[in-house]
Design a protein around this motif. Structure first.
Motif, PDB file in Angstrom:
ATOM      1  N   LYS A 211     -89.476  38.589 -20.359  1.00  0.00           N
ATOM      2  CA  LYS A 211     -88.037  37.620 -20.260  1.00  0.00           C
ATOM      3  C   LYS A 211     -87.177  37.793 -20.814  1.00  0.00           C
ATOM      4  CE  LYS A 211     -86.499  33.873 -19.346  1.00  0.00           C
ATOM      5  NZ  LYS A 211     -86.059  33.348 -18.327  1.00  0.00           N
ATOM      6  N   ASP A 256     -87.881  41.289 -15.663  1.00  0.00           N
ATOM      7  CA  ASP A 256     -87.109  39.816 -16.166  1.00  0.00           C
ATOM      8  C   ASP A 256     -86.055  39.883 -15.140  1.00  0.00           C
ATOM      9  OD1 ASP A 256     -86.411  37.237 -15.963  1.00  0.00           O
ATOM     10  OD2 ASP A 256     -85.861  37.035 -18.163  1.00  0.00           O
ATOM     11  N   THR A 259     -83.274  36.933 -14.052  1.00  0.00           N
ATOM     12  CA  THR A 259     -82.545  37.023 -15.193  1.00  0.00           C
ATOM     13  C   THR A 259     -81.514  37.300 -15.310  1.00  0.00           C
ATOM     14  OG1 THR A 259     -83.405  35.429 -16.628  1.00  0.00           O
ATOM     15  CG2 THR A 259     -81.482  36.899 -17.571  1.00  0.00           C
ATOM     16  N   SER A 263     -77.387  36.450 -13.557  1.00  0.00           N
ATOM     17  CA  SER A 263     -76.332  37.308 -14.255  1.00  0.00           C
ATOM     18  C   SER A 263     -74.948  37.523 -13.286  1.00  0.00           C
ATOM     19  CB  SER A 263     -76.602  38.201 -15.370  1.00  0.00           C
ATOM     20  OG  SER A 263     -75.561  37.980 -15.978  1.00  0.00           O
TER      21      SER A 263
END
Length: 337
Positions: A211, A256, A259, A263
Motif C-alpha cells: 500500500k 500498489d 494508487t 494519481s
C-alpha cells in the motif's frame, strides 16, 4: 508515542517482535554485543539473550542459508546483511531456496524471513557500501521488496514483514537513518522534513505491505518515488512551487498500482525518481506500467530522473544523487511537454 529517527524505529520494531513471539530471532555480523554497524540492534541481545540475538561469521551466504533452515523449522528469522552491497553472496539462497520453497512444498514450508539491509549512498561509502540493488529483487517471484521513507512507516512495515509468511527484503535508506535532511549536502536539517523524524507508537502496530502513501497531494504532475528520494522530491517541489503529487511507494513488490493509476489519471503527468542507476532500474517498470494503464490520460511522456549508469563514485556521490537541480530540470521538461 515517542519521537524516533529511523534507526530507533527499526530497533523498536525488532524489540516488540522479539518480546511478542519466542520464534523471532535476529542474526548477522556484529549485531549482538556491538549492536550493529549502524546501531539498529543496540541493546537487543542484552534484553533478549544470546540465543535470540546472535552474531554470525562474515558469511552472507551462510547467514541467509541458516535463516532459510530456521524458517523451515518454524522460526521467524530476521537476518541482517550489513550493507546491501554484500547481499550478492547470499543471492542464490534467496532466489533458489527462500523464494521458492513455499511453492515447491505446496505450502508445507512457509518462509517467514525478513532480510534487513542498509542501502543507497549518503555516507561516502564508495562503490562497496552505497549500491541500490532493489530492482533486482522485484524481478524474483516469491520475494517481497519493501523500502520505508520515515520512522513511522519503518517500524510498521518491518513488523508487517516479520509477520508475513513469505520472504521480505527490507531495504533501509541509510542516508536518512539518523534524522531529517533537505536534499542538500551542506544543509542537513530543514523544517519541512517532518517525515524523516516523527512520532512513533512504542507498542505494536503495522503498516500494510503493498500500500503506497500519497505524502503530498497535487494536481500538476505525479512523482513516483521511495526511500530517501521522497524527501528530495518534497524539497524540490517546495522550492519550485509546483503543485506536484508525491507518491511514496513504500512497497515495490507487491506494488500498489491502484494508487499510482488514480494519481496519474488525476494529474495527467508523471515522473519517476530513484537513486539507483537508470538502465533497468525500477523506474523503467513504473514508466511501463503508467504507459499501459494511463496512456489516454497522459499529457506528456513519462520522465525518469535517476542515478547515472556508472560505477558508484566516492568523492562525487552528491553529484551522482538526483538532487533539487536535476529533479527540477526533469519537472520542467514534463510540465513543458
Amino acid at each position: 508515542m515517542a519521537t524516533m529517527n529511523m534507526i530507533e524505529a527499526i530497533n523498536s520494531a525488532m524489540d516488540v517482535a522479539l518480546s511478542a513471539d519466542p520464534n523471532v530471532t535476529v542474526l548477522g555480523e556484529d549485531i549482538g554485543f556491538f549492536g550493529g554497524v549502524f546501531r539498529a540492534t543496540a541493546g537487543l541481545q542484552k534484553k533478549h539473550g544470546k540465543t535470540r540475538v546472535f552474531d554470525t561469521p562474515i558469511n552472507e551466504c551462510g547467514i541467509i542459508g541458516v535463516a532459510v533452515g530456521m524458517a523451515a523449522y518454524g522460526l521467524r528469522p530476521i537476518p541482517e546483511i550489513q550493507f546491501a552491497d554484500y547481499i550478492y553472496p547470499g543471492l542464490d539462497q534467496l532466489v533458489s531456496e527462500a523464494a521458492r520453497l513455499r511453492y515447491r512444498s505446496a505450502g508445507e514450508f512457509p518462509m517467514p524471513i525478513t532480510v534487513r539491509t542498509p542501502f543507497g549512498g549518503g555516507i561516502f561509502g564508495g562503490q562497496t557500501h552505497s549500491q541500490s540493488p532493489e530492482a533486482m529483487f522485484t524481478h524474483i517471484c516469491g520475494i517481497k521488496t519493501v523500502i520505508p521513507s520515515n520512522p513511522y512507516d519503518a517500524k510498521g512495515l518491518l513488523l508487517a514483514a516479520i509477520a508475513d509468511n513469505d520472504p521480505v527484503v527490507f531495504f533501509e535508506p541509510k542516508r536518512i537513518y539518523n534524522g531529517p535532511f533537505d536534499g542538500h549536502y551542506d544543509r542537513p536539517v530543514s523544517p519541512w522534513s517532518k517525515f524523516a523524524q516523527s512520532e512513533v507508537p512504542e507498542g505494536h502496530y503495522t503498516v500494510p505491505l503493498g500500500k503506497a502513501a500519497v505524502v503530498r497531494e497535487g494536481s500538476d504532475l505525479t512523482i513516483l518515488t521511495y526511500g530517501t528520494m521522497v524527501h528530495v522530491a518534497l524539497a524540490t517541489v517546495e522550492e519550485k512551487g509546483v503543485d506536484a503529487e508525491v507518491v511514496d511507494l513504500r512497497t515495490l513488490l507487491p506494488l500498489d498500482i491502484e494508487t499510482i493509476e488514480a494519481s496519474v489519471k488525476k494529474t495527467g503527468r508523471c515522473m519517476v525518481l530513484h537513486e539507483a542507476t537508470r538502465t533497468s532500474g525500477f523506474g523503467a517498470e513504473l514508466a511501463a506500467l503508467v504507459q499501459e494503464r494511463c496512456f489516454y490520460h497522459l499529457e506528456a511522456p513519462v520522465e525518469r530522473c535517476t542515478g547515472f549508469d556508472t560505477p558508484y563514485p566516492h568523492s562525487l556521490e552528491w553529484a551522482y544523487f538526483p538532487g533539487p537541480f536535476r529533479i527540477g530540470t526533469a519537472i520542467d521538461k514534463v510540465m513543458k511537454s
